[in-house]
Write an enzyme that holds these catalytic residues in place. Sequence first.
Site, PDB file in Angstrom:
ATOM      1  N   LYS A  32       0.845  -1.205   0.000  1.00  0.00           N
ATOM      2  CA  LYS A  32       0.000   0.000   0.000  1.00  0.00           C
ATOM      3  C   LYS A  32       0.877   1.251   0.000  1.00  0.00           C
ATOM      4  CE  LYS A  32      -1.561   1.886   3.902  1.00  0.00           C
ATOM      5  NZ  LYS A  32      -1.621   3.327   4.177  1.00  0.00           N
ATOM      6  N   ASN A  33       1.942   1.226   0.779  1.00  0.00           N
ATOM      7  CA  ASN A  33       2.768   2.430   0.890  1.00  0.00           C
ATOM      8  C   ASN A  33       3.648   2.671  -0.334  1.00  0.00           C
ATOM      9  OD1 ASN A  33       1.603   2.992   3.298  1.00  0.00           O
ATOM     10  ND2 ASN A  33       3.384   2.480   4.574  1.00  0.00           N
ATOM     11  N   ARG A 102      -3.555  10.651   4.550  1.00  0.00           N
ATOM     12  CA  ARG A 102      -2.280  11.345   4.659  1.00  0.00           C
ATOM     13  C   ARG A 102      -1.592  11.415   3.291  1.00  0.00           C
ATOM     14  NH1 ARG A 102       1.513  14.398   7.513  1.00  0.00           N
ATOM     15  NH2 ARG A 102       3.559  13.745   6.858  1.00  0.00           N
ATOM     16  N   CYS A 126      -4.423   8.601   9.661  1.00  0.00           N
ATOM     17  CA  CYS A 126      -4.528   8.123  11.040  1.00  0.00           C
ATOM     18  C   CYS A 126      -4.092   9.191  12.018  1.00  0.00           C
ATOM     19  CB  CYS A 126      -3.635   6.898  11.233  1.00  0.00           C
ATOM     20  SG  CYS A 126      -4.351   5.390  10.614  1.00  0.00           S
ATOM     21  N   ARG A 131       2.018  14.778  12.651  1.00  0.00           N
ATOM     22  CA  ARG A 131       2.250  14.528  11.227  1.00  0.00           C
ATOM     23  C   ARG A 131       2.299  15.804  10.394  1.00  0.00           C
ATOM     24  NH1 ARG A 131      -0.427   8.991   9.324  1.00  0.00           N
ATOM     25  NH2 ARG A 131       1.573   8.802   8.328  1.00  0.00           N
ATOM     26  N   PRO A 132       3.248  16.692  10.684  1.00  0.00           N
ATOM     27  CA  PRO A 132       3.372  17.915   9.895  1.00  0.00           C
ATOM     28  C   PRO A 132       3.830  17.609   8.471  1.00  0.00           C
ATOM     29  CG  PRO A 132       5.237  17.690  11.394  1.00  0.00           C
ATOM     30  CD  PRO A 132       4.307  16.547  11.689  1.00  0.00           C
ATOM     31  N   ILE A 133       3.692  18.586   7.573  1.00  0.00           N
ATOM     32  CA  ILE A 133       4.188  18.391   6.197  1.00  0.00           C
ATOM     33  C   ILE A 133       5.247  19.442   5.869  1.00  0.00           C
ATOM     34  CG2 ILE A 133       2.149  17.194   5.306  1.00  0.00           C
ATOM     35  CD1 ILE A 133       1.308  19.873   4.002  1.00  0.00           C
ATOM     36  N   ASP A 134       5.857  20.009   6.916  1.00  0.00           N
ATOM     37  CA  ASP A 134       6.845  21.066   6.702  1.00  0.00           C
ATOM     38  C   ASP A 134       8.008  20.613   5.818  1.00  0.00           C
ATOM     39  OD1 ASP A 134       7.294  19.419   9.018  1.00  0.00           O
ATOM     40  OD2 ASP A 134       9.037  20.659   9.478  1.00  0.00           O
ATOM     41  N   LEU A 135       8.448  19.357   5.966  1.00  0.00           N
ATOM     42  CA  LEU A 135       9.603  18.902   5.178  1.00  0.00           C
ATOM     43  C   LEU A 135       9.237  18.749   3.701  1.00  0.00           C
ATOM     44  CD1 LEU A 135      11.028  16.229   7.663  1.00  0.00           C
ATOM     45  CD2 LEU A 135      11.697  18.618   7.405  1.00  0.00           C
ATOM     46  N   ASP A 315       4.964   0.915  11.853  1.00  0.00           N
ATOM     47  CA  ASP A 315       3.663   0.369  11.448  1.00  0.00           C
ATOM     48  C   ASP A 315       3.396  -1.016  12.046  1.00  0.00           C
ATOM     49  OD1 ASP A 315       3.265   2.641  10.055  1.00  0.00           O
ATOM     50  OD2 ASP A 315       3.304   1.754   8.067  1.00  0.00           O
ATOM     51  N   ARG A 406      -8.580   0.813   5.514  1.00  0.00           N
ATOM     52  CA  ARG A 406      -7.679   1.734   4.810  1.00  0.00           C
ATOM     53  C   ARG A 406      -6.454   1.005   4.261  1.00  0.00           C
ATOM     54  NH1 ARG A 406      -5.337   5.732   8.149  1.00  0.00           N
ATOM     55  NH2 ARG A 406      -4.164   5.849   6.219  1.00  0.00           N
TER      56      ARG A 406
HETATM   57  C1  UD1 Z   1       5.158   6.774   5.905  1.00  0.00           C
HETATM   58  C2  UD1 Z   1       4.206   5.614   5.824  1.00  0.00           C
HETATM   59  C3  UD1 Z   1       3.681   5.254   7.204  1.00  0.00           C
HETATM   60  C4  UD1 Z   1       4.833   5.002   8.148  1.00  0.00           C
HETATM   61  C5  UD1 Z   1       5.828   6.150   8.128  1.00  0.00           C
HETATM   62  C6  UD1 Z   1       7.088   5.866   8.900  1.00  0.00           C
HETATM   63  C7  UD1 Z   1       3.240   5.913   3.627  1.00  0.00           C
HETATM   64  C8  UD1 Z   1       2.035   6.170   2.816  1.00  0.00           C
HETATM   65  N1  UD1 Z   1       3.100   5.978   4.948  1.00  0.00           N
HETATM   66  O1  UD1 Z   1       4.410   7.873   6.435  1.00  0.00           O
HETATM   67  O2  UD1 Z   1       2.876   4.084   7.072  1.00  0.00           O
HETATM   68  O3  UD1 Z   1       4.321   4.851   9.465  1.00  0.00           O
HETATM   69  O4  UD1 Z   1       6.225   6.439   6.767  1.00  0.00           O
HETATM   70  O5  UD1 Z   1       7.728   4.736   8.416  1.00  0.00           O
HETATM   71  O6  UD1 Z   1       4.288   5.588   3.111  1.00  0.00           O
HETATM   72  N2  UD1 Z   1       7.789  14.539   9.760  1.00  0.00           N
HETATM   73  C9  UD1 Z   1       7.956  15.882   9.980  1.00  0.00           C
HETATM   74  N3  UD1 Z   1       7.698  16.742   8.942  1.00  0.00           N
HETATM   75  C10 UD1 Z   1       7.301  16.302   7.716  1.00  0.00           C
HETATM   76  C11 UD1 Z   1       7.146  14.921   7.502  1.00  0.00           C
HETATM   77  C12 UD1 Z   1       7.394  14.062   8.550  1.00  0.00           C
HETATM   78  O7  UD1 Z   1       8.311  16.308  11.079  1.00  0.00           O
HETATM   79  O8  UD1 Z   1       7.097  17.137   6.821  1.00  0.00           O
HETATM   80  C13 UD1 Z   1       8.053  13.582  10.864  1.00  0.00           C
HETATM   81  C14 UD1 Z   1       6.809  12.820  11.264  1.00  0.00           C
HETATM   82  O9  UD1 Z   1       6.021  13.534  12.197  1.00  0.00           O
HETATM   83  C15 UD1 Z   1       7.396  11.553  11.856  1.00  0.00           C
HETATM   84  C16 UD1 Z   1       8.661  11.325  11.030  1.00  0.00           C
HETATM   85  O10 UD1 Z   1       8.932  12.574  10.387  1.00  0.00           O
HETATM   86  O11 UD1 Z   1       7.779  11.760  13.195  1.00  0.00           O
HETATM   87  C17 UD1 Z   1       8.532  10.260   9.973  1.00  0.00           C
HETATM   88  O12 UD1 Z   1       7.402  10.532   9.169  1.00  0.00           O
HETATM   89  P1  UD1 Z   1       7.377  10.147   7.623  1.00  0.00           P
HETATM   90  O13 UD1 Z   1       8.529   9.250   7.331  1.00  0.00           O
HETATM   91  O14 UD1 Z   1       7.241  11.371   6.825  1.00  0.00           O
HETATM   92  O15 UD1 Z   1       6.044   9.307   7.526  1.00  0.00           O
HETATM   93  P2  UD1 Z   1       4.987   9.343   6.347  1.00  0.00           P
HETATM   94  O16 UD1 Z   1       5.671   9.523   5.045  1.00  0.00           O
HETATM   95  O17 UD1 Z   1       3.860  10.231   6.707  1.00  0.00           O
END
Ligand code: UD1
Length: 425
Positions: A32-33, A102, A126, A131-135, A315, A406
């Site tokens: 799925k991912n 997400r 979830c 879960r910010p998207i700043d990066l 996960d 999901r």
């Molecule tokens: C992906 C997976 C999810 C898995 C996670 C970690 C998908 C669709 N989902 O989620 O199942 O649990 O990887 O292996 O592939 N973070 C920030 N800023 C950002 C983005 C992330 O601070 O802009 C932080 C998050 O809060 C978290 C960490 O980085 O603490 C890792 O998150 P990330 O690897 O981005 O997870 P996802 O891509 O959302």
Amino acid sequence: MRNRIPSGETNEKYIISGGRKLNGEVRIMSAKNSLLPLIACSVMVNDEVFLSDCERTSDAENMLDIVRGLGGKCHFDNGGICLDCRHINGHKTNAELTGKLRSSVFILGPLLSRMHRADICYPGGCDIGLRPIDLHLTGLSSLGVKFTSEGERIAGECTELKGREVTLPLPSVGATENIIMAATMAEGRTVIRGAAAEPEIIDLQRFINMCGGKVSGAGTGRICVDGVNSLHGCSFAPSGDRIAAGTFMIGCAMCGGDVDIIGVDAAHVVSVTGLLRAAGAEITERIGGVRVKSSGNLRAPGRIETKPYPGFPTDLQAPMTALAASAKGTSYIIENLFENRFRHIPQLLKMGADITVCGRAATVRGRKLHPADLVAEDLRGGAALVLAALSADGTSTVSGLSHIDRGYYKLDERFRALGADIIRM
Ligand code: UD1
């Protein structure tokens, strides 16, 4: 409010008579991912794309609806997904849909590449942490995108995308994927340092290169993308879902039995294999699968700490917590990735589990669990409850199935085929 509960909540529940051993074969489908970013990436392809071995999880369905809303054509066929994005003409996603998952954020990079503008709602998914998207946003800004935000919407615009050096302060899987996609048709070379190294990123690299792109380094912390002018179509087989495979591995270890898990790379689940062996299960690794044999009487796996790949995946923390809760001895679980990923624990307590949580650490003193009426609060936590119910003698129920749907398609049927007594009502 950035994390929303998926809509389409159902009153259905699983009724599970636990205590049966699991035996037989289970075939793992495309991850799925991997699939979700690949569906988004197909928006950049001016041609037909076929993704094989796909399950109709609600996340995949919602992602396809997002693509349809932009003018793309897509449908499930021949066990996979056919996409035709030649006529994409929109740049604005539907708020309700983006709020559901997400991964809707993956559409940003491809849309900016294709349309030079994108307007999305902050993604849902979830509720396992902030879960910010700043990066994602700073990475895309480095390539030349200007973002503005109003209420729950965020819009990006660029005249053209330009290759740059981008350093991620932490290895975000999603941000790495979004930047790779935006860089694929940018002018010049992009180098991503501090990139995540998950197998799903290797899948994205393989897919883009099969479409004529030039990406290298996936699976390491340094990824290089040389921009190309266009992408052509392809037929692509994503790798098997290591999280689904891990769920079945842990389930078989907990219930006891002998299950052959086919269609997963054993190397992708090696951290799970190590813990299950420590708990007393017998695991045989081979090309394209793993076989789990277990008496069901497990000892505590010990210390479990979630880490980026190849560490133990966040996960599978909830399923492994369910295992630890019913194994003999004490385990320590440390959740490093998401700050709110212990929502299954109050549910396990209803089954008599002995778990204390302190911040991001849980101490689990294993004991025999009894059946209970359980509520899934998130996707993987929901799967953990199903496993706990399957292994506990007596009848349990699990509601909140929209969370489980999901990421797992017809989970009850898959377990029933292995001999479990589970029905969806
Ligand atoms: C992906 C997976 C999810 C898995 C996670 C970690 C998908 C669709 N989902 O989620 O199942 O649990 O990887 O292996 O592939 N973070 C920030 N800023 C950002 C983005 C992330 O601070 O802009 C932080 C998050 O809060 C978290 C960490 O980085 O603490 C890792 O998150 P990330 O690897 O981005 O997870 P996802 O891509 O959302």
